[in-house]
Design an enzyme around this catalytic site. Structure first.
Site, mmCIF file in Angstrom:
data_model
loop_
_atom_site.group_PDB
_atom_site.id
_atom_site.type_symbol
_atom_site.label_atom_id
_atom_site.label_comp_id
_atom_site.label_asym_id
_atom_site.label_seq_id
_atom_site.Cartn_x
_atom_site.Cartn_y
_atom_site.Cartn_z
ATOM 1 N N HIS A 27 24.075 -19.078 -31.497
ATOM 2 C CA HIS A 27 25.017 -18.068 -30.996
ATOM 3 C C HIS A 27 24.916 -17.981 -29.493
ATOM 4 O O HIS A 27 23.912 -18.364 -28.879
ATOM 5 C CB HIS A 27 24.741 -16.704 -31.634
ATOM 6 N N CYS A 28 26.011 -17.506 -28.876
ATOM 7 C CA CYS A 28 26.010 -17.239 -27.440
ATOM 8 C C CYS A 28 26.126 -15.728 -27.264
ATOM 9 O O CYS A 28 25.702 -14.971 -28.134
ATOM 10 C CB CYS A 28 27.139 -17.999 -26.744
ATOM 11 N N ALA A 29 26.699 -15.276 -26.161
ATOM 12 C CA ALA A 29 26.729 -13.847 -25.876
ATOM 13 C C ALA A 29 27.603 -13.068 -26.844
ATOM 14 O O ALA A 29 27.363 -11.885 -27.093
ATOM 15 C CB ALA A 29 27.209 -13.611 -24.441
ATOM 16 N N ARG A 31 29.544 -15.049 -29.670
ATOM 17 C CA ARG A 31 30.054 -15.865 -30.769
ATOM 18 C C ARG A 31 28.948 -16.426 -31.651
ATOM 19 O O ARG A 31 27.906 -16.836 -31.156
ATOM 20 C CB ARG A 31 30.869 -17.046 -30.224
ATOM 21 N N THR A 117 24.706 -22.736 -22.813
ATOM 22 C CA THR A 117 24.834 -21.421 -23.442
ATOM 23 C C THR A 117 23.494 -20.706 -23.636
ATOM 24 O O THR A 117 23.388 -19.510 -23.331
ATOM 25 C CB THR A 117 25.564 -21.549 -24.798
#
Length: 460
Positions: A27-29, A31, A117
């Protein structure tokens, strides 16, 4: 009403085709980024209808589900269900033979995004420390020579100085390279004896071959290229070593081959590429800077929707490392992020739907703090005209910023960039930067009210 993360996690796993269809998850910030064996098994409409999901953005490389600020909580619940954590899993996983193969461009973007990311939290935290230092300087709370100030400065610089090592960790997972060896090879770039040798100006050679004197602190491209090259070196070494000696010979040979190659060829080439990229950006800024900022600011929400905004990170990092300031990508992101916030606030003000008012207000705050996906997927894109209004507002602010050559001296893309405007350009840059930010918020807010939107009926 608070989100039931465990229930949402179970629903998402079910709708992406079940646990057996998931290769791994990162996951990113904002998503969740799934790698699926077969994306056709995912039910996009059902996922989008889930409470707590802002949107879905499938790509050839990843099946992305936009959650927003609570993504980490949902991610943890999904991992607890037994889904492989892609950030920790360095083993190759066989996908379905008939899975769609991604094109070269998609592979490049996916690789850069996958490497960059995971670094965003560290860069964000370091950037905020720099903002705090800017506040300290502005209000004279501490002298720059005080021990406390100097330690804070070291904390703020550490993420940028050791960026090559951070990148080595994440790139090693992406390229399936032994992480410890990758860190050692890239760490040579930053070894105090080597950096001191370079700083002294004395000639450096290895086996009578000249070693270019390059400072690699805060660089991106050399580390990324070197870990990619190491992926081929590891495969080659593994083919020639006998099985009974692999545990001893493989890491030793990889290190002996990779380290000199890094210092003699790959590192310098990557450094020159980064400097060339920064020079190209500066040249374009000088000739058509106002148009570039305008277009990039207006297009940024759509770039974010594709997930390609992280692919821009190496570009502005190269510029920042070379010049100590940035006048294009971060400026465009500031304009776009604040514009999304302005449009969302206008929706919150105008809408009579209580649920939408609440979502728009919360996503507006998130947007001006640099996280725009909740506003994009939950408000502006869904209502269409506010998205156009946000693009107009961002473009207007970007045009002003480009004409006035606004720069930031700390890597920030949120409203906190107001504290990142102080630098060699002086007071005029601060004033023009604040005007730019006001235009971003104000123009998009007004444009949303003027264009209007179809206010959804209150649910019974």
């Amino acid at each position: 009403m608070s989100t039931n993360y465990k229930e949402l996690a179970s629903q998402i796993v079910e709708q992406v085709g079940g646990q057996e269809n998931i290769i791994d998850l990162v996951h990113c910030a904002t998503r969740l980024r799934f790698r699926l064996k077969d994306q056709e098994l995912a039910n996009k409409e059902a996922i989008q209808s889930l409470s707590g999901v802002a949107g879905v953005n499938p790509t050839k490389a990843q099946y992305q589900i936009i959650i927003g600020n609570e993504v980490d909580a949902v991610f943890k619940e999904i991992i607890n269900l037994g889904i492989a954590n892609g950030e920790h899993d360095t083993q190759l996983v066989d996908e379905k033979p008939n899975a769609t193969k991604e094109g070269l461009f998609s592979k490049i973007v996916d690789t850069i995004t996958g490497c960059m990311t995971p670094m965003i939290p560290a860069l964000t935290a370091a950037g905020m420390i720099k903002v705090i230092l800017s506040l300290i300087n502005t209000f004279n709370w501490l002298t720059p020579t005080s021990d406390t100030y100097r330690i804070l400065d070291i904390i703020g610089d550490s993420a940028f100085y050791f960026m090559p090592i951070l990148l080595a960790v994440f790139a090693s997972r992406k390229f399936k390279v032994n992480t410890s060896i990758a860190v050692i090879v890239v760490g040579i770039f930053l070894h105090p004896n080597f950096t001191g040798w370079v700083a002294s100006g004395d000639p450096i050679s290895f086996l009578s071959l000249p070693v270019p004197g390059v400072i690699y602190a805060a660089s991106i491209i050399p580390a990324l290229l070197m870990v990619w090259v190491m992926s081929y070196i590891e495969k080659g070494v593994d083919k020639i070593t006998p099985k009974m000696l692999k545990i001893l010979l493989n890491p030793t040979l990889v290190l002996l081959i990779s380290a000199p190659l890094a210092l003699l060829v790959v590192g310098p080439l990557g450094s020159y590429a980064g400097e060339g990229l920064a020079s190209l950006i500066r040249l374009l800024e000088g000739q058509l800077g106002f148009m570039m900022v305008t277009l990039l600011a207006a297009a940024m929400p759509f770039i974010v929707m594709t997930g390609m905004h992280h692919a821009l990170t190496p570009i502005f990092l190269a510029t920042y490392a070379a010049t100590g300031q940035e006048s294009l990508i971060l400026i465009a992101q500031i304009c776009a992020n604040l514009a999304q916030g302005g449009a969302a606030f206008a929706v919150s003000l105008r809408s009579k739907n209580k649920g939408l008012k609440q979502v728009a207000a919360a996503s507006g705050v998130s947007a001006i703090m640099g996280i725009t996906e909740p506003a994009i997927y939950g408000v502006t894109l869904k209502l269409k005209k506010p998205m156009l209004a946000a693009a107009i507002g961002a473009g207007v602010a970007g045009l002003y910023a480009g004409i006035m050559h606004v720069s930031v001296y700390v890597m920030q893309n949120s409203i906190m960039a107001a504290l990142a405007l102080s630098g060699e350009k002086g007071t005029s840059n601060i004033i023009n930067g604040l005007i730019m930010m006001a235009l971003s918020l104000g123009a998009s807010f007004i444009a949303t009210l003027v264009l209007g939107f179809e206010d959804p009926a209150e649910e019974a």
